[in-house]
Design a protein around this motif. Structure first.
Motif, PDB file in Angstrom:
ATOM      1  N   VAL A 214       0.854  -1.184   0.000  1.00  0.00           N
ATOM      2  CA  VAL A 214       0.000   0.000   0.000  1.00  0.00           C
ATOM      3  C   VAL A 214       0.899   1.246   0.000  1.00  0.00           C
ATOM      4  N   TYR A 215       0.491   2.298  -0.661  1.00  0.00           N
ATOM      5  CA  TYR A 215       1.235   3.579  -0.743  1.00  0.00           C
ATOM      6  C   TYR A 215       2.619   3.413  -1.395  1.00  0.00           C
ATOM      7  N   ARG A 216       2.760   2.451  -2.297  1.00  0.00           N
ATOM      8  CA  ARG A 216       4.101   2.141  -2.787  1.00  0.00           C
ATOM      9  C   ARG A 216       4.770   3.330  -3.483  1.00  0.00           C
ATOM     10  N   ASP A 217       4.033   3.998  -4.373  1.00  0.00           N
ATOM     11  CA  ASP A 217       4.641   5.131  -5.096  1.00  0.00           C
ATOM     12  C   ASP A 217       5.076   6.214  -4.119  1.00  0.00           C
ATOM     13  N   GLU A 218       4.195   6.512  -3.191  1.00  0.00           N
ATOM     14  CA  GLU A 218       4.504   7.568  -2.229  1.00  0.00           C
ATOM     15  C   GLU A 218       5.720   7.202  -1.382  1.00  0.00           C
ATOM     16  N   LEU A 219       5.786   5.935  -0.958  1.00  0.00           N
ATOM     17  CA  LEU A 219       6.928   5.503  -0.141  1.00  0.00           C
ATOM     18  C   LEU A 219       8.225   5.537  -0.948  1.00  0.00           C
ATOM     19  N   ASP A 220       8.165   5.033  -2.172  1.00  0.00           N
ATOM     20  CA  ASP A 220       9.380   5.011  -2.999  1.00  0.00           C
ATOM     21  C   ASP A 220       9.887   6.428  -3.249  1.00  0.00           C
ATOM     22  N   THR A 221       8.959   7.342  -3.536  1.00  0.00           N
ATOM     23  CA  THR A 221       9.348   8.732  -3.774  1.00  0.00           C
ATOM     24  C   THR A 221       9.948   9.348  -2.515  1.00  0.00           C
ATOM     25  N   MET A 222       9.298   9.067  -1.397  1.00  0.00           N
ATOM     26  CA  MET A 222       9.779   9.608  -0.126  1.00  0.00           C
ATOM     27  C   MET A 222      11.217   9.145   0.137  1.00  0.00           C
ATOM     28  N   ALA A 223      11.463   7.855  -0.069  1.00  0.00           N
ATOM     29  CA  ALA A 223      12.780   7.293   0.255  1.00  0.00           C
ATOM     30  C   ALA A 223      13.847   7.767  -0.733  1.00  0.00           C
ATOM     31  N   ARG A 224      13.458   7.977  -1.994  1.00  0.00           N
ATOM     32  CA  ARG A 224      14.422   8.435  -2.993  1.00  0.00           C
ATOM     33  C   ARG A 224      14.953   9.811  -2.653  1.00  0.00           C
ATOM     34  N   ARG A 225      14.079  10.651  -2.090  1.00  0.00           N
ATOM     35  CA  ARG A 225      14.459  12.037  -1.830  1.00  0.00           C
ATOM     36  C   ARG A 225      15.063  12.241  -0.453  1.00  0.00           C
ATOM     37  N   ASP A 226      15.150  11.184   0.324  1.00  0.00           N
ATOM     38  CA  ASP A 226      15.446  11.382   1.744  1.00  0.00           C
ATOM     39  C   ASP A 226      16.510  10.380   2.195  1.00  0.00           C
ATOM     40  N   LEU A 227      17.723  10.895   2.407  1.00  0.00           N
ATOM     41  CA  LEU A 227      18.824  10.004   2.760  1.00  0.00           C
ATOM     42  C   LEU A 227      18.714   9.477   4.181  1.00  0.00           C
ATOM     43  N   ASN A 228      17.888  10.124   4.997  1.00  0.00           N
ATOM     44  CA  ASN A 228      17.740   9.673   6.377  1.00  0.00           C
ATOM     45  C   ASN A 228      16.635   8.638   6.552  1.00  0.00           C
ATOM     46  N   LEU A 229      15.995   8.298   5.438  1.00  0.00           N
ATOM     47  CA  LEU A 229      14.924   7.300   5.516  1.00  0.00           C
ATOM     48  C   LEU A 229      15.342   6.042   4.764  1.00  0.00           C
ATOM     49  N   ARG A 230      15.302   4.922   5.460  1.00  0.00           N
ATOM     50  CA  ARG A 230      15.621   3.663   4.803  1.00  0.00           C
ATOM     51  C   ARG A 230      14.337   2.862   4.640  1.00  0.00           C
ATOM     52  N   LEU A 231      14.125   2.374   3.420  1.00  0.00           N
ATOM     53  CA  LEU A 231      12.885   1.666   3.115  1.00  0.00           C
ATOM     54  C   LEU A 231      13.215   0.249   2.669  1.00  0.00           C
ATOM     55  N   VAL A 232      12.651  -0.738   3.352  1.00  0.00           N
ATOM     56  CA  VAL A 232      12.947  -2.138   3.041  1.00  0.00           C
ATOM     57  C   VAL A 232      11.638  -2.909   2.905  1.00  0.00           C
ATOM     58  N   TYR A 233      11.435  -3.546   1.747  1.00  0.00           N
ATOM     59  CA  TYR A 233      10.258  -4.402   1.601  1.00  0.00           C
ATOM     60  C   TYR A 233      10.660  -5.855   1.805  1.00  0.00           C
ATOM     61  N   ALA A 234       9.814  -6.592   2.496  1.00  0.00           N
ATOM     62  CA  ALA A 234       9.980  -8.047   2.580  1.00  0.00           C
ATOM     63  C   ALA A 234       8.753  -8.650   1.909  1.00  0.00           C
ATOM     64  N   LEU A 235       8.966  -9.393   0.822  1.00  0.00           N
ATOM     65  CA  LEU A 235       7.833  -9.958   0.076  1.00  0.00           C
ATOM     66  C   LEU A 235       7.702 -11.432   0.423  1.00  0.00           C
ATOM     67  N   THR A 236       6.572 -11.790   1.024  1.00  0.00           N
ATOM     68  CA  THR A 236       6.473 -13.127   1.617  1.00  0.00           C
ATOM     69  C   THR A 236       6.012 -14.197   0.634  1.00  0.00           C
ATOM     70  N   ARG A 237       5.217 -13.830  -0.381  1.00  0.00           N
ATOM     71  CA  ARG A 237       4.673 -14.898  -1.247  1.00  0.00           C
ATOM     72  C   ARG A 237       5.182 -14.857  -2.676  1.00  0.00           C
ATOM     73  N   GLU A 238       5.144 -13.654  -3.269  1.00  0.00           N
ATOM     74  CA  GLU A 238       5.552 -13.546  -4.674  1.00  0.00           C
ATOM     75  C   GLU A 238       6.498 -12.384  -4.810  1.00  0.00           C
ATOM     76  N   HIS A 239       7.499 -12.541  -5.709  1.00  0.00           N
ATOM     77  CA  HIS A 239       8.353 -11.401  -5.993  1.00  0.00           C
ATOM     78  C   HIS A 239       8.715 -11.408  -7.459  1.00  0.00           C
ATOM     79  N   PRO A 240       8.987 -10.247  -8.026  1.00  0.00           N
ATOM     80  CA  PRO A 240       9.391 -10.191  -9.426  1.00  0.00           C
ATOM     81  C   PRO A 240      10.670 -11.021  -9.602  1.00  0.00           C
ATOM     82  N   SER A 241      10.889 -11.541 -10.822  1.00  0.00           N
ATOM     83  CA  SER A 241      12.044 -12.431 -11.033  1.00  0.00           C
ATOM     84  C   SER A 241      13.361 -11.698 -10.782  1.00  0.00           C
ATOM     85  N   ASP A 242      13.372 -10.374 -11.026  1.00  0.00           N
ATOM     86  CA  ASP A 242      14.618  -9.622 -10.818  1.00  0.00           C
ATOM     87  C   ASP A 242      14.652  -8.947  -9.437  1.00  0.00           C
TER      88      ASP A 242
END
Ligand SMILES: Cc1cc2nc3c(=O)[nH]c(=O)nc-3n(C[C@H](O)[C@H](O)[C@H](O)COP(=O)(O)OP(=O)(O)OC[C@H]3O[C@@H](n4cnc5c(N)ncnc54)[C@H](O)[C@@H]3O)c2cc1C
Lengths: 205, 253
Positions: free
Chosen positions: B163-191
């Motif tokens: 949820v809020y993926r675009d907003e989170l990605d944008t936030m983290a790209r612009r902000d060196l003090n914010l670290r964003l980590v996703y853990a995908l439990t069932r499916e993930h893109p091949s790359d």
């Protein structure tokens, strides 16, 4: 507000055959959800002690074995959590507050209020009147089995006629106090008394 | 003093009518509801509201929903996930329309809250819709003091369930003090080169600051998720008093 607006298209999805046993705003669950402010502490009964305190002095402390040797009470009650679930006919075993008073030779409670202190630093406040006369036990078994840590084991307070946060988990000390003071949730927006039948969930309800 | 007198009597948090201004589809199972309260004196990031539905016959149902919007905004955003066979969440996702009145009261709770005046670092750990109150914290941080070190470890079934993926990605790209980590439990893109599977101790240790930095943890999600994350943090040596939890309900395993 006199009458709440009807939510267009909203219908109950539940078969509420036990409606009379549901306080306002509650729904029935058959699960046993968990509410706590932080992590579940791991407590070994070998290290466990429980104390009864009056003012600055300890009236008594019991080790696990000593506590298990006190008279046991089993009760079947409905429990009501402030997060809205109610669970009917839950079976608990433990030592009644009345028996605890007897065990230290008190014929009546020395003060009008009690603060329950727990592992993890949590506290909750109760009028003594809500603990005596069979109203509360310190429970060590649920459904015949030792109480799981997530549900407050090894021992929790059980005061089923109030919202369930008053049934403090991981109980370690009951302190008599002459005047009422708010506990942990009670000073963080939750009601001081917590009667589910009057829907006393939050400050000011 | 009688037994039911609160030592500090607060005014009742009254029920009020909110107007639904917008409904935003976030993922296939989650929508955000944007509400215009009839009155609002502000809230802390992390607080929730109770909503109440009333049927024709007078039957009522109440549920709690965290506030996803920061205090800086005038409108309230709630983010609701469909619980199959649920009584309230399917109604909010399928029946509720823009323009409808929705009865609610709040803000509620003063434990699971953070504001920039409390400083940091903060380590936020979300399971599924448990992101909601944490999003209010991140949005508030961005608008006030983005220099406070923060990390978000967010567990979701797949990228499509974030949820809020675009907003989170944008936030983290612009902000060196914010670290964003996703853990995908069932499916993930091949790359996918992020974390695969459930959040574990290694991932937590890597992204949760050091014990010397004394971070405050906010862990939110289904009961089983919160139980496992908070006990891992204790095992890693963090002080239980620094770990604040909010459990949304039964675990889906
Ligand atoms: C403080 C707090 C904040 C919350 N914030 C949010 C939020 O921001 N967003 C959000 O979507 N929800 C949130 N919840 C959960 C929400 O209050 C409801 O419990 C949820 O929407 C399900 O309600 P329902 O009426 O649809 O399902 P119900 O009719 O209550 O339940 C139907 C079935 O689903 C199971 N179930 C109930 N809740 C869940 C759950 N959360 N996950 C999986 N199974 C469940 C029940 O055991 C039951 O078997 C919050 C809960 C709390 C206590």
């Amino acid at each position: 507000m006199d009458r709440p607006p009807v939510s267009r298209g909203f219908k109950s999805r539940r078969q509420v055959s036990e409606a009379a046993r549901l306080p306002p705003g509650q729904y029935l669950t058959t699960d046993f959800p968990v509410l706590s402010a932080g992590p579940t502490p791991e407590i070994r009964v070998a290290d466990w002690k429980i104390a009864l305190q009056l003012g600055g002095s300890l009236l008594e402390t019991w080790t696990w074995d000593e506590f298990e040797a006190l008279p046991q009470t089993t009760i079947t009650v409905d429990i009501h959590c402030v997060t809205k679930w109610t669970k009917l006919n839950t079976v608990w075993q433990g030592v009644s507050f009345d028996d605890l008073l007897k065990a230290v030779g008190l014929s009546e409670p020395p003060d009008a209020f009690v603060m329950a202190h727990c592992d993890g630093g949590y506290t909750t406040n109760l009028p003594v009147a809500d603990l005596v006369a069979g109203k509360a036990i310190i429970a060590t078994r649920y459904d015949g089995l030792p109480l799981a840590p997530a549900h407050g084991g090894p021992a929790r307070l059980l005061v089923p006629h109030l919202y369930f946060w008053k049934s403090a988990k991981w109980l370690r000390r009951l302190r008599f106090m002459p005047r009422d003071e708010p506990g942990f949730w009670e000073s963080r927006g939750y009601h001081n008394y917590g009667d589910p039948w009057r829907e006393q969930r939050y400050d000011g309800d | 003093m009688t037994a039911t007198d609160a030592p500090l009597q607060q005014p009742k948090i009254e029920w009020q009518i909110g107007r639904v201004l917008a409904i935003v589809a976030e993922t296939s199972r989650v929508k955000s509801i944007i509400l215009q309260p009839s009155r609002w004196s502000g809230h802390w990031p992390g607080q929730h509201v109770d909503i109440r539905l009333t049927a024709e016959d007078g039957y009522q149902a109440e549920r709690s929903y965290s506030i996803a919007s920061p205090p800086e905004e005038q409108l309230l955003a709630l983010t609701v996930e469909r619980v199959e066979d649920g009584e309230v969440s399917p109604y909010l996702l399928d029946e509720l329309r823009v323009g409808d009145a929705l009865e609610f009261r709040g803000p509620i709770g003063r434990h699971f809250i953070w504001s920039q005046t409390r400083g940091g670092p903060i380590c936020l750990v979300a399971g599924g819709t448990g992101i909601t109150p944490l999003m209010a914290m991140l949005r508030h941080r961005k608008g006030s003091r983005p220099n406070i070190p923060a990390s978000l470890i967010y567990s979701a079934r797949s990228l499509a369930d974030v949820v809020y993926r675009d907003e989170l990605d944008t936030m983290a790209r612009r902000d060196l003090n914010l670290r964003l980590v996703y853990a995908l439990t069932r499916e993930h893109p091949s790359d996918w080169n992020g974390h695969r599977g459930r959040v574990n101790e290694v991932l937590l240790e890597e992204h949760s600051f050091t014990r010397e930095q004394n971070p405050t943890f906010f862990v939110c999600g289904p009961t089983g998720f919160v139980e496992s994350i908070s006990s891992m943090l204790v095992t890693l040596g963090f002080d239980p008093f620094t770990i604040k939890t909010e459990r949304f309900g039964p675990s889906r395993g």
